[in-house]
Structures are given as C-alpha cells and as structure tokens.
Design a protein around this motif. Structure first.
Motif, mmCIF file in Angstrom:
data_model
loop_
_atom_site.group_PDB
_atom_site.id
_atom_site.type_symbol
_atom_site.label_atom_id
_atom_site.label_comp_id
_atom_site.label_asym_id
_atom_site.label_seq_id
_atom_site.Cartn_x
_atom_site.Cartn_y
_atom_site.Cartn_z
ATOM 1 N N MET A 214 -35.609 -24.766 1.951
ATOM 2 C CA MET A 214 -34.363 -25.073 2.651
ATOM 3 C C MET A 214 -34.503 -26.351 3.481
ATOM 4 O O MET A 214 -33.621 -27.215 3.467
ATOM 5 N N LEU A 215 -35.626 -26.480 4.191
ATOM 6 C CA LEU A 215 -35.827 -27.661 5.025
ATOM 7 C C LEU A 215 -36.002 -28.926 4.181
ATOM 8 O O LEU A 215 -35.509 -29.999 4.544
ATOM 9 N N ASP A 216 -36.692 -28.814 3.052
ATOM 10 C CA ASP A 216 -36.950 -29.984 2.213
ATOM 11 C C ASP A 216 -35.701 -30.479 1.487
ATOM 12 O O ASP A 216 -35.520 -31.680 1.303
ATOM 13 N N ARG A 217 -34.845 -29.565 1.062
ATOM 14 C CA ARG A 217 -33.694 -29.933 0.229
ATOM 15 C C ARG A 217 -32.380 -29.954 0.992
ATOM 16 O O ARG A 217 -31.345 -30.346 0.443
ATOM 17 N N GLY A 218 -32.401 -29.529 2.262
ATOM 18 C CA GLY A 218 -31.163 -29.442 3.028
ATOM 19 C C GLY A 218 -30.431 -30.760 3.168
ATOM 20 O O GLY A 218 -29.203 -30.836 3.001
ATOM 21 N N GLU A 219 -31.176 -31.842 3.457
ATOM 22 C CA GLU A 219 -30.551 -33.145 3.660
ATOM 23 C C GLU A 219 -29.884 -33.636 2.385
ATOM 24 O O GLU A 219 -28.780 -34.208 2.420
ATOM 25 N N GLN A 220 -30.501 -33.404 1.244
ATOM 26 C CA GLN A 220 -29.933 -33.841 -0.033
ATOM 27 C C GLN A 220 -28.668 -33.081 -0.391
ATOM 28 O O GLN A 220 -27.738 -33.643 -0.963
ATOM 29 N N LEU A 221 -28.646 -31.795 -0.066
ATOM 30 C CA LEU A 221 -27.573 -30.909 -0.551
ATOM 31 C C LEU A 221 -26.546 -30.585 0.527
ATOM 32 O O LEU A 221 -25.774 -29.632 0.374
ATOM 33 N N ASP A 222 -26.507 -31.369 1.623
ATOM 34 C CA ASP A 222 -25.507 -31.179 2.677
ATOM 35 C C ASP A 222 -25.651 -29.815 3.353
ATOM 36 O O ASP A 222 -24.664 -29.169 3.706
ATOM 37 N N TRP A 223 -26.863 -29.377 3.519
ATOM 38 C CA TRP A 223 -27.186 -28.172 4.246
ATOM 39 C C TRP A 223 -26.343 -26.973 3.808
ATOM 40 O O TRP A 223 -26.275 -26.667 2.638
ATOM 41 N N PHE A 224 -25.684 -26.306 4.749
ATOM 42 C CA PHE A 224 -25.023 -25.042 4.415
ATOM 43 C C PHE A 224 -23.718 -25.236 3.637
ATOM 44 O O PHE A 224 -23.031 -24.260 3.327
ATOM 45 N N GLY A 225 -23.401 -26.463 3.315
ATOM 46 C CA GLY A 225 -22.322 -26.707 2.369
ATOM 47 C C GLY A 225 -22.764 -26.449 0.940
ATOM 48 O O GLY A 225 -21.940 -26.431 0.017
ATOM 49 N N SER A 226 -24.048 -26.251 0.740
ATOM 50 C CA SER A 226 -24.605 -26.025 -0.590
ATOM 51 C C SER A 226 -24.927 -24.546 -0.787
ATOM 52 O O SER A 226 -25.476 -23.884 0.107
ATOM 53 N N LEU A 227 -24.607 -24.006 -1.972
ATOM 54 C CA LEU A 227 -24.906 -22.616 -2.289
ATOM 55 C C LEU A 227 -26.420 -22.383 -2.320
ATOM 56 O O LEU A 227 -26.913 -21.353 -1.856
ATOM 57 N N GLU A 228 -27.176 -23.360 -2.843
ATOM 58 C CA GLU A 228 -28.636 -23.208 -2.901
ATOM 59 C C GLU A 228 -29.236 -23.043 -1.510
ATOM 60 O O GLU A 228 -30.101 -22.193 -1.294
ATOM 61 N N ILE A 229 -28.796 -23.852 -0.570
ATOM 62 C CA ILE A 229 -29.339 -23.778 0.797
ATOM 63 C C ILE A 229 -28.983 -22.442 1.434
ATOM 64 O O ILE A 229 -29.811 -21.829 2.129
ATOM 65 N N ARG A 230 -27.760 -21.965 1.197
ATOM 66 C CA ARG A 230 -27.371 -20.673 1.763
ATOM 67 C C ARG A 230 -28.215 -19.540 1.179
ATOM 68 O O ARG A 230 -28.617 -18.611 1.895
ATOM 69 N N ILE A 231 -28.502 -19.613 -0.118
ATOM 70 C CA ILE A 231 -29.347 -18.589 -0.760
ATOM 71 C C ILE A 231 -30.760 -18.624 -0.192
ATOM 72 O O ILE A 231 -31.350 -17.583 0.121
ATOM 73 N N GLU A 232 -31.317 -19.843 -0.041
ATOM 74 C CA GLU A 232 -32.671 -19.971 0.496
ATOM 75 C C GLU A 232 -32.757 -19.478 1.930
ATOM 76 O O GLU A 232 -33.736 -18.823 2.311
ATOM 77 N N ALA A 233 -31.730 -19.775 2.739
ATOM 78 C CA ALA A 233 -31.716 -19.296 4.120
ATOM 79 C C ALA A 233 -31.638 -17.768 4.163
ATOM 80 O O ALA A 233 -32.346 -17.117 4.945
ATOM 81 N N LEU A 234 -30.783 -17.199 3.306
ATOM 82 C CA LEU A 234 -30.644 -15.739 3.258
ATOM 83 C C LEU A 234 -31.941 -15.075 2.800
ATOM 84 O O LEU A 234 -32.379 -14.068 3.370
ATOM 85 N N LEU A 235 -32.576 -15.650 1.777
ATOM 86 C CA LEU A 235 -33.848 -15.122 1.295
ATOM 87 C C LEU A 235 -34.912 -15.138 2.387
ATOM 88 O O LEU A 235 -35.658 -14.177 2.569
ATOM 89 N N SER A 236 -34.972 -16.248 3.121
ATOM 90 C CA SER A 236 -35.975 -16.379 4.182
ATOM 91 C C SER A 236 -35.763 -15.335 5.268
ATOM 92 O O SER A 236 -36.710 -14.672 5.709
#
Length: 494
Positions: free
Chosen positions: A205-227
């Motif tokens: 989440m920390l590595d890819r957040g800047e590229q994917l607009d943080w919580f605007g991205s489904l991937e970042i939300r999934i990674e945060a939820l998993l963590s």
C-alpha cells in the motif's frame, strides 16, 4: 576460521543494506523505473528480511545451525547474482525479496555462533568483534557501491557478493561443527502467516499508493483492508494462543522493552530514510558523480562506530537515559542542519551533518539496547531480540516508503506554487517571456523543477526532525536498571 567465515557472511548481508543506495539513479534509467518505483529495490529487501527474521530460531532447531547457515549463505549468494542479471524492475524486486529471505538469518546466526564457540570470559570481546563487523558493511556500502557503479556499472554492487559468499560458504561447510536438529520443534504457522500478510500488504500500500491515487484506487483499499484484518487476526490469536503463539505478548508487559521497541522503530525509519534520500538528491539535483556520492555519505557510518565505542564505556559512569537523550538531540541537530540545505552544497556541507547524525545514532544504540533488554527475564530474551529486530526493519521500510512518496508529491505541489509566479507581471520573468525563446523556457522550467525537488527534500528532513523530537518524552517511561557490563555488551549487540 569459523569466525572469519561467519563474519564474511555477516558482511555481505550488512553491506547490502546500503551498497545499492548510491546506484539507485543508475538502476532507475536501466530498468525504466520512476523515482518512487526504484525504492522497491530497497524496501523489498528490508520487508523480506523483517518477515523472515523471526523464523531463525525455529529453522535452526529444525535444520541445525550449520545447515541453516549454509543454506542462507548459498541462497543469498545466488539471489545476489540474480539481482545483477536482472533486466526489469520486476526481476530485480523479486531477486531482492529472495536476498532478504535468505539473508534474514545471517546476522542472528553469526551472533549466536560466536557466543557458542567462545568461553564466557571472552564473549564480551567476541561481541565487540561482531559489532565492529556489523558496522563495517554500512560504512563500506556507499563508498564501495559508488566506486563499482562509476568504474563498471550498477550490476557489480550485487556481483561483489558472489566471491565473498562462496568463501563464506566454503568456510562454514569446512570448519563449523555439526549439531543434531530438533525435529520436534513446533511452529505457529497461523501467527506467522497473519503477521507476514499484515506487513506485506501495508508495504504494498505504501509503495503503490502515490501511483494509484491512494484510497481512490480499489487496489490500495484492498491492501489496506488486508493489512488491518490480518493484523487484527494476529492480535486476537496472540492473546488467545498463550505459550503456543508466534509472538510472546508478555514482552509488552515490560515497560522498558515496549518503550525501547518504539524507539528503535523511529531510529530505523530516520536512519535508513536519510540514507535513501541523500544519494538521489546529490546525483539528480547537484550532479554529484556516483563515486563522490559514496565518499561523502560513508562518514556517517564512521560516526556511528566511534560513538558506539564511547557509549560502551560511558554506560558504566553515566545514566543510560542521559546518553539516550543526548544521542537523540544530536541526531535532531544533524537533521536541522540538513533542513538548511540549498541547491549549492560543498562536500563538507554533506559530510559533517552525516557524521553528526551517525554519532548521535551510535550514542543511542548501545544504551537503548541495554535499557530495552535489562528488565526482560532470560526466557523472553530470544523472542525479545527477534521482535526488536523486526521493529527496526519495519520502521526502516515504512520510513523509506513515506519519505519517497512525500518527495514525489511535494515536488508536484512546490512546482505548482513556483510556476504560479511565472507571469508577465513578475519583473524578473518578464524579459524571458517577452523574448519567447524556447531555450529560455527550457532553462526556466529546469530551474523550477530543481527548486521544487529541493523543497520536497527539505520537507522530508523537517518531518524526520520533528519525529525525532516527538519520541523524546518516551524516555520518561524507561526505568533505570542496573545491568552488569557483560549483560550490557550482550544486549547492545542484540
């Protein structure tokens, strides 16, 4: 010969914590990676090592110390060769993950073996030799990495491990005596899996957040939820599994250990983040040659080594908490100096803040380790050292990710703010705009980009300066403890 062999194994592991830093800008071009993407080369190694470190005790019981050490050295050496042969960012990150997994057990095993092969009256000297060996790697890393990259190319910062690893493997297989394995050793797979998933998802989440607009991205939300979910399961499992748990929750009942772990987390973040920031700043903004970058960043490790030599003696005469306060204040002063950086810097402007920061951190290491472990019962010492190392590694990984993300974001913000002043109403800019020459516009844009990046780096140094000061009140929570000199040396090296 056993000592030489295991110190060579320790050297290649500690060397790789800093040797790649100065080569990052060169890797970035070869691998077609952005500035935040190339930091995965650092964070993937640190995260893999953090996750795998707690496995050392169980694996040494199952495989025996000699087998595990030989397996770790061989795997680390092969992974180093794969790093040097990588052609894409994916390949080198995967190879660095392997490096971290295999290298995680090298340092704790080397310390354990040195204690085993030396009688009690010589264990203090053995730990001093081990500590000096551990410090040589980070000191040599920037200089050696800069020379290899400048004289050959960045791939040699990994290839250099191959001959050293081969000698270390030969020495271990030839001279280290075998001991029977304990095949009945039990392992808490669920606790390890949930903690690993929590750390891995957080880092992704920390590595890819800047590229994917943080919580605007489904991937970042999934990674945060998993963590969050994985860490919640880990906490519940730890609280209910008792002695069978992967993590001994009794550690948190010790006030000194809990506070010391918070401190080492911040130290890991500040120390490694600073070392990750300086090389790209010097090479990209100030056009420092890679060899010069290595030379001006290496003295910080020398400052750490000198301070550690003094701190061990001062502990007998000075309250360890006073040394801890002094070390943090010295480190904060160095970061304050870095906040004053400009685009034009001499070599001494880089060297002295680095030496001062290194000295401050070295002054912190020994008393912090002594205070952290001084009140732990012997039965919790092994689990405590693993947790302590884990906290430092996680802090390092998170710190690097955060500062690199902020550099990227704050550069864009500062660029927008500076570019807003480029108007016909600005008397300093009006002649260039009226002339309209494309060369003038290109020079102006380059100057704005350079200044914006410098502002972003200064903001990161300010963040680390504030973080260092904010942890100071935690010193009040640490209880003074009388520790015999042998225990201090042992705890400090842990």
């Amino acid at each position: 010969m056993i000592t030489v062999s295991i110190m060579l194994a320790t050297l290649i592991q500690t060397l790789d914590s800093t040797i790649a830093n100065v080569a990052l800008p060169h890797m970035q071009g070869t691998l077609s990676a952005s500035q935040d993407e190339i930091t995965w080369v650092l964070t993937s190694y640190i995260v893999a090592a953090a996750i795998a470190t707690p496995l050392t005790g169980w694996l040494s019981d199952r495989l025996s110390v000699k087998r595990l050490l030989a397996f770790a050295i061989g795997g680390f050496t092969v992974a180093s060769a794969l790093c040097g042969l990588s052609e894409t960012l994916t390949q080198i990150v995967a190879s660095r993950l392997l490096q971290g997994i295999f290298g995680a057990s090298l340092v704790p095993l080397s310390q354990s073996i040195l204690l085993d092969i030396n009688p009690r009256e010589k264990q203090g000297q053995a730990m001093a030799v081990w500590g000096m060996g551990v410090m040589v790697g980070p000191i040599l890393g920037p200089t050696l990495g800069g020379w290899l990259t400048d004289s050959y190319n960045w791939r040699w910062v990994f290839f250099i491990n191959v001959p050293i690893g081969a000698f270390a493997l030969f020495g271990v297989l030839t001279f280290l005596p075998s001991r029977p394995a304990k095949h009945d050793a039990k392992f808490d797979a669920f606790g390890f899996a949930t903690l690993s998933l929590a750390i891995g998802a957080l880092q992704a989440m920390l590595d890819r957040g800047e590229q994917l607009d943080w919580f605007g991205s489904l991937e970042i939300r999934i990674e945060a939820l998993l963590s969050v979910l994985a860490f919640a399961f880990f906490l519940v499992h730890t609280a209910t599994a008792g002695a069978k748990s992967f993590f001994r929750y009794e550690l948190l009942k010790d006030r000194n250990f809990a506070t010391g772990t918070c401190f080492i987390f911040v130290i890991g973040a500040v120390m490694y983040a600073t070392r990750a920031l300086l090389p790209p700043m010097l090479q990209n903004l100030m056009n420092y040659p890679v060899a010069t970058t290595g030379l001006v960043t290496a003295p910080s490790g020398a400052g750490t080594m000198v301070a550690m030599l003094f701190a061990g003696r001062l502990l007998k005469r000075v309250d360890a908490r006073v040394l801890l306060l002094a070390g943090f204040l010295i480190s904060a002063f160095a970061l304050w100096q870095m906040m004053q950086y400009t685009i034009v810097l001499s070599a001494s402007d880089i060297v002295w803040p680095g030496v001062i920061q290194g000295f401050g951190l070295g002054l912190v290491f020994v008393p912090l380790s002594a205070l952290t472990f001084s009140t732990l019962t012997p039965g919790l010492r092994a689990d405590g050292t693993a947790t302590y190392s884990l906290a430092r590694n996680i802090g390092s990984s998170i710190g690097i990710s955060i500062v690199q993300t902020l550099v990227t974001r704050n550069t864009q913000i500062a660029h927008a703010g500076l570019a807003a002043n480029v108007t016909v109403f600005n008397p300093a800019i009006r002649p260039m705009l009226q002339d309209g020459a494309s060369l003038n516009m290109a020079v102006l844009d380059q100057a704005i980009n350079q200044q914006a990046s410098m502002i972003a780096y200064l903001n990161d140094f300010k963040l680390m300066f504030v973080a260092t000061l904010l942890v100071l009140p935690l010193i009040l929570l640490i209880r003074p403890a009388k520790v015999v000199p042998g225990a201090i040396a042992h705890a400090a090296m842990d």
